[in-house]
Design a protein around this motif. Sequence first.
Motif, PDB file in Angstrom:
ATOM      1  N   LEU A 222       0.834  -1.225   0.019  1.00  0.00           N
ATOM      2  CA  LEU A 222       0.108   0.005   0.063  1.00  0.00           C
ATOM      3  C   LEU A 222       0.991   1.283   0.059  1.00  0.00           C
ATOM      4  O   LEU A 222       0.557   2.179  -0.962  1.00  0.00           O
ATOM      5  CB  LEU A 222      -1.041   0.003   1.197  1.00  0.00           C
TER       6      LEU A 222
ATOM      7  N   MET B   6       1.029   4.024  -3.237  1.00  0.00           N
ATOM      8  CA  MET B   6       0.645   5.278  -3.222  1.00  0.00           C
ATOM      9  C   MET B   6       1.678   6.167  -3.233  1.00  0.00           C
ATOM     10  O   MET B   6       1.506   7.237  -3.867  1.00  0.00           O
ATOM     11  CB  MET B   6      -0.001   5.262  -1.638  1.00  0.00           C
TER      12      MET B   6
ATOM     13  N   MET C 236      -5.040  -0.946  -5.999  1.00  0.00           N
ATOM     14  CA  MET C 236      -5.839  -0.629  -4.915  1.00  0.00           C
ATOM     15  C   MET C 236      -6.805  -1.618  -4.598  1.00  0.00           C
ATOM     16  O   MET C 236      -7.202  -2.235  -3.638  1.00  0.00           O
ATOM     17  CB  MET C 236      -6.461   0.720  -4.786  1.00  0.00           C
TER      18      MET C 236
ATOM     19  N   LEU D 191      -6.157  -3.477  -1.300  1.00  0.00           N
ATOM     20  CA  LEU D 191      -6.815  -2.873  -0.048  1.00  0.00           C
ATOM     21  C   LEU D 191      -7.529  -3.555   0.842  1.00  0.00           C
ATOM     22  O   LEU D 191      -7.611  -3.703   1.954  1.00  0.00           O
ATOM     23  CB  LEU D 191      -7.797  -1.650  -0.716  1.00  0.00           C
TER      24      LEU D 191
ATOM     25  N   TYR E 105      -5.808  -5.095   3.904  1.00  0.00           N
ATOM     26  CA  TYR E 105      -5.544  -4.342   5.020  1.00  0.00           C
ATOM     27  C   TYR E 105      -6.930  -4.023   5.799  1.00  0.00           C
ATOM     28  O   TYR E 105      -7.026  -4.017   7.027  1.00  0.00           O
ATOM     29  CB  TYR E 105      -4.978  -2.760   4.484  1.00  0.00           C
TER      30      TYR E 105
ATOM     31  N   GLY F 271       0.598  -8.402  -3.612  1.00  0.00           N
ATOM     32  CA  GLY F 271       1.229  -6.979  -3.068  1.00  0.00           C
ATOM     33  C   GLY F 271       2.871  -7.140  -3.130  1.00  0.00           C
ATOM     34  O   GLY F 271       3.552  -6.306  -3.426  1.00  0.00           O
TER      35      GLY F 271
END
Length: 238
Positions: free
Chosen positions: A131, A135, A150, A154, A157, A184
Amino acid sequence: AEAIALGLVAVQAFGWPFSAVLFVTTGLWAVWKAAGMQGNKANGSGSSPANIGAVVKLLLRTALHATIIQIVVMVIDYIYYGEIVSPMFNIFVYNTKGQGDELYGIEPLSYYVKNLFLNLNFVSILGLFALPVVMLKQLLQRDNAFASKMLVILPMYVWLVIVAPRPHKEERFLFPIYPMLCAGAGLVVEEVASVAVCVIGRLIKASPPQAGAKTKHGLAMTALIPIVLVSVSRSAAL
């Protein structure tokens, strides 16, 4: 539509309602696309009646699929239990009421940290950094694939925020996010290798694109080979 349908089957047919959390971003993305928000954002206009109709159609179709799946599941349960029951609803109530799952023991947060590193070794560490890396790239250089990335990482998380604080912990509670951790980790290796290639290219006063691609591939393999060796060694030990 296919992703949402598969999500409904995963949540309803297998009777673990908490996995619905992993499909929230998929549902929001589907509504976003149905509403045509991408195009509207570009031209500065609001949602048209046609866009609203598409959203309504999407929601109605999802509700219909959910109803059909639930009916099929309850019919099968009725055949075996001899009464109308909903195991999915029962497990949701049991685990959300006070001191429900704590009956089976409680563990500190380090329990999940140890399990993640034991099962996925350095992949778990890289995956958790996905993440901030994604970002940061979006802030420094606009990434056309930002939304897709994302969408994938996402939910991981969100899942950890919900599961980790629960006093009762089990290794299987981490299984749903293993694919996201791997994805990821892949993103982190990809982005770090890309940055390294750019730095190396500047140091040697630029290099041909083919040489840059080979360097990037070599750096990625350098990061992944130790992970593979650790994983194979654990499998051999077991």
